[in-house]
Design an enzyme around this catalytic site. Structure first.
Site, PDB file in Angstrom:
ATOM      1  N   GLU A  46       1.657  13.327   5.475  1.00  0.00           N
ATOM      2  CA  GLU A  46       2.781  14.249   5.704  1.00  0.00           C
ATOM      3  C   GLU A  46       3.518  14.539   4.396  1.00  0.00           C
ATOM      4  OE1 GLU A  46       4.418  11.747   9.051  1.00  0.00           O
ATOM      5  OE2 GLU A  46       4.613  13.708   9.987  1.00  0.00           O
ATOM      6  N   GLY A  66       6.160  12.031  12.487  1.00  0.00           N
ATOM      7  CA  GLY A  66       7.613  12.232  12.454  1.00  0.00           C
ATOM      8  C   GLY A  66       8.109  12.805  11.138  1.00  0.00           C
ATOM      9  N   GLU A 107      -1.416   7.526  14.098  1.00  0.00           N
ATOM     10  CA  GLU A 107      -0.274   7.465  15.016  1.00  0.00           C
ATOM     11  C   GLU A 107      -0.697   7.167  16.451  1.00  0.00           C
ATOM     12  OE1 GLU A 107      -0.514   9.445  12.448  1.00  0.00           O
ATOM     13  OE2 GLU A 107       1.453   9.737  11.533  1.00  0.00           O
ATOM     14  N   ARG A 154       0.822  -1.212   0.000  1.00  0.00           N
ATOM     15  CA  ARG A 154       0.000   0.000   0.000  1.00  0.00           C
ATOM     16  C   ARG A 154       0.857   1.263   0.000  1.00  0.00           C
ATOM     17  NH1 ARG A 154      -2.140  -4.221  -1.124  1.00  0.00           N
ATOM     18  NH2 ARG A 154      -4.054  -4.980  -0.154  1.00  0.00           N
ATOM     19  N   ALA A 198       0.032   4.234   2.666  1.00  0.00           N
ATOM     20  CA  ALA A 198      -0.342   3.816   4.030  1.00  0.00           C
ATOM     21  C   ALA A 198       0.599   4.397   5.078  1.00  0.00           C
ATOM     22  CB  ALA A 198      -0.337   2.292   4.116  1.00  0.00           C
TER      23      ALA A 198
HETATM   24  C1  1HE Z   1       1.920  -2.103   5.642  1.00  0.00           C
HETATM   25  C2  1HE Z   1       1.457  -0.820   5.978  1.00  0.00           C
HETATM   26  C3  1HE Z   1       2.314   0.034   6.731  1.00  0.00           C
HETATM   27  C4  1HE Z   1      -0.085  -1.820   4.866  1.00  0.00           C
HETATM   28  N1  1HE Z   1       3.510  -0.459   7.086  1.00  0.00           N
HETATM   29  N2  1HE Z   1       3.122  -2.544   6.023  1.00  0.00           N
HETATM   30  N3  1HE Z   1       0.075   3.638   8.869  1.00  0.00           N
HETATM   31  C5  1HE Z   1      -0.999   2.945   9.271  1.00  0.00           C
HETATM   32  O1  1HE Z   1      -1.242   2.734  10.445  1.00  0.00           O
HETATM   33  C6  1HE Z   1      -1.853   2.377   8.180  1.00  0.00           C
HETATM   34  C7  1HE Z   1      -1.729   0.883   8.179  1.00  0.00           C
HETATM   35  N4  1HE Z   1      -2.376   0.300   7.006  1.00  0.00           N
HETATM   36  C8  1HE Z   1      -3.718   0.122   6.912  1.00  0.00           C
HETATM   37  O2  1HE Z   1      -4.482   0.550   7.766  1.00  0.00           O
HETATM   38  C9  1HE Z   1      -4.235  -0.635   5.714  1.00  0.00           C
HETATM   39  O3  1HE Z   1      -3.145  -1.372   5.160  1.00  0.00           O
HETATM   40  C10 1HE Z   1      -4.807   0.282   4.597  1.00  0.00           C
HETATM   41  C11 1HE Z   1      -6.122   0.888   5.066  1.00  0.00           C
HETATM   42  C12 1HE Z   1      -3.837   1.375   4.175  1.00  0.00           C
HETATM   43  C13 1HE Z   1      -5.063  -0.585   3.343  1.00  0.00           C
HETATM   44  O4  1HE Z   1      -5.853  -1.705   3.694  1.00  0.00           O
HETATM   45  P1  1HE Z   1      -5.900  -2.974   2.721  1.00  0.00           P
HETATM   46  O5  1HE Z   1      -6.903  -3.933   3.273  1.00  0.00           O
HETATM   47  O6  1HE Z   1      -6.032  -2.539   1.315  1.00  0.00           O
HETATM   48  O7  1HE Z   1      -4.401  -3.647   2.793  1.00  0.00           O
HETATM   49  P2  1HE Z   1      -3.780  -4.576   3.960  1.00  0.00           P
HETATM   50  O8  1HE Z   1      -4.202  -5.979   3.749  1.00  0.00           O
HETATM   51  O9  1HE Z   1      -3.966  -3.994   5.299  1.00  0.00           O
HETATM   52  O10 1HE Z   1      -2.211  -4.417   3.636  1.00  0.00           O
HETATM   53  C14 1HE Z   1      -1.598  -5.063   2.519  1.00  0.00           C
HETATM   54  C15 1HE Z   1      -0.150  -5.338   2.900  1.00  0.00           C
HETATM   55  O11 1HE Z   1       0.503  -4.077   3.113  1.00  0.00           O
HETATM   56  C16 1HE Z   1      -0.028  -6.107   4.205  1.00  0.00           C
HETATM   57  O12 1HE Z   1       1.164  -6.858   4.117  1.00  0.00           O
HETATM   58  P3  1HE Z   1       1.102  -8.444   3.802  1.00  0.00           P
HETATM   59  O13 1HE Z   1       2.535  -8.862   3.786  1.00  0.00           O
HETATM   60  O14 1HE Z   1       0.286  -9.047   4.910  1.00  0.00           O
HETATM   61  O15 1HE Z   1       0.428  -8.568   2.476  1.00  0.00           O
HETATM   62  C17 1HE Z   1       0.170  -5.014   5.228  1.00  0.00           C
HETATM   63  O16 1HE Z   1       0.857  -5.457   6.382  1.00  0.00           O
HETATM   64  C18 1HE Z   1       1.031  -4.045   4.446  1.00  0.00           C
HETATM   65  N5  1HE Z   1       0.934  -2.694   4.965  1.00  0.00           N
HETATM   66  N6  1HE Z   1       0.204  -0.659   5.480  1.00  0.00           N
HETATM   67  C19 1HE Z   1       3.893  -1.720   6.732  1.00  0.00           C
HETATM   68  N7  1HE Z   1       1.970   1.262   7.064  1.00  0.00           N
HETATM   69  C20 1HE Z   1       7.390   9.507   9.952  1.00  0.00           C
HETATM   70  S1  1HE Z   1       6.251   9.086  11.078  1.00  0.00           S
HETATM   71  C21 1HE Z   1       4.826   8.654  10.221  1.00  0.00           C
HETATM   72  C22 1HE Z   1       3.954   7.834  11.121  1.00  0.00           C
HETATM   73  C23 1HE Z   1       2.922   7.090  10.335  1.00  0.00           C
HETATM   74  O17 1HE Z   1       2.878   7.100   9.135  1.00  0.00           O
HETATM   75  S2  1HE Z   1       1.808   6.212  11.286  1.00  0.00           S
HETATM   76  C24 1HE Z   1       0.701   5.559  10.153  1.00  0.00           C
HETATM   77  C25 1HE Z   1       1.074   4.158   9.764  1.00  0.00           C
END
Ligand code: 1HE
Length: 265
Positions: free
Chosen positions: A118, A146, A138, A32, A68
């Site tokens: 961001e 961050g 977050e 994503r 994501a």
């Molecule tokens: C990821 C990430 C990620 C997906 N880091 N691997 N960001 C978040 O908290 C958002 C986290 N992600 C989600 O809530 C969902 O993935 C989505 C709503 C964006 C998309 O959902 P969906 O159903 O289309 O995909 P999925 O099945 O959740 O994810 C597909 C794969 O991407 C899956 O990996 P797989 O190996 O199991 O296939 C997920 O683990 C992976 N994936 N998002 C790592 N974020 C500088 S500081 C900034 C601080 C932040 O950005 S905090 C916000 C973090």
């Protein structure tokens, strides 16, 4: 500090040049478009090695989501010192985008969350497709913004809103995001890239010094005390209008060779 810049653009960033614009795509749809170090350093490399002929950039994401945010798998083993270094890397790189040479248009769709928001906030114009939604998860993840989010996002949508978004993890949809000023343009699903390209082509035609002043001076003047702002504005505007290109454009209008302002473009 762990994160080191890779020597080449990773496969997770794809870019192409189309005339006087460049298009760069987050190309990690299987995750994503989560932003890991190779992707973020890849963006740095892309934005710092743009050919002189490129006058504007379009940034977009592959798959169903723009981004994501932070790749959460990177966080598991990170020490406090590494965390500071990581955040400062993002700050440096996003500043290079915000205060770079050319305007950057971001095309958003699906999730624009955490670090994805961001990143979009560090660019100059944002186009949202109707599928877009925004969140700052977050708080839910036990972390904090961050990538400059606590600096840029309150200026964009207000501290109170950012506080609520992080505390509660609530989402805003594309229509709400447009109303609160996250996006400048709201378009139908699938129409974002064409709109982003159209906008980039238009801003690429501005006088380079005008775009320089907009990117470099406007945000700094807006942050200045008014007296400093007025002085800076007077200096910048006289420098920009002193260029031959400005003189030629003004002459073209007065001689009826330049287009008029038209409504609803
Ligand atoms: C990821 C990430 C990620 C997906 N880091 N691997 N960001 C978040 O908290 C958002 C986290 N992600 C989600 O809530 C969902 O993935 C989505 C709503 C964006 C998309 O959902 P969906 O159903 O289309 O995909 P999925 O099945 O959740 O994810 C597909 C794969 O991407 C899956 O990996 P797989 O190996 O199991 O296939 C997920 O683990 C992976 N994936 N998002 C790592 N974020 C500088 S500081 C900034 C601080 C932040 O950005 S905090 C916000 C973090």
């Amino acid at each position: 500090m762990k994160a080191q810049a890779p020597d080449r653009t990773p496969a997770w960033i794809a870019s192409e040049i189309q005339g006087d614009i460049a298009i760069v795509r987050l190309a990690r749809p299987e995750k994503r478009n989560a932003l890991n170090d190779p992707v973020v350093f890849g963006l740095e490399k892309f934005f710092t090695s743009l050919p002189e002929s490129v006058m504007a950039v379009v940034l977009h994401g592959e798959g169903d989501h723009f981004s994501a945010g932070l790749d959460l798998s990177e966080l598991a083993e990170r020490s406090v010192a590494d965390g500071i270094g990581h955040s400062q890397n993002w700050h440096r790189i996003f500043e290079k985008i915000q205060f770079g040479r050319v305007p950057v248009v971001t095309v958003m769709h699906g999730a624009v969350v955490g670090g994805g928001l961001e990143l979009a906030a560090a660019t100059h114009i944002r186009v949202a497709e109707r599928s877009t939604y925004y969140a700052l998860p977050e708080g839910v993840r036990g972390i904090f913004v961050g990538g400059g989010g606590s600096v840029r996002l309150p200026r964009l949508i207000g501290t109170a809103r950012v506080m609520d978004m992080i505390l509660t993890g609530r989402t805003y949809d594309a229509v709400e995001g447009q109303a609160m000023g996250i996006s400048h343009y709201l378009v139908e699903n699938g129409a974002g890239l064409a709109k982003g390209i159209e906008i980039a082509r238009r801003v690429a035609k501005n006088a380079p010094l005008t775009n320089f002043a907009i990117i470099q001076a406007l945000p700094r003047i807006a942050e200045s005390d008014p007296a400093t702002g007025y002085l800076t504005e007077a200096l910048v505007s006289s420098i920009v209008q002193g260029e031959g290109e400005a003189k030629e454009r003004l002459k073209a209008f007065l001689e009826k060779r330049a287009p008029k302002v038209v409504q609803n473009r």
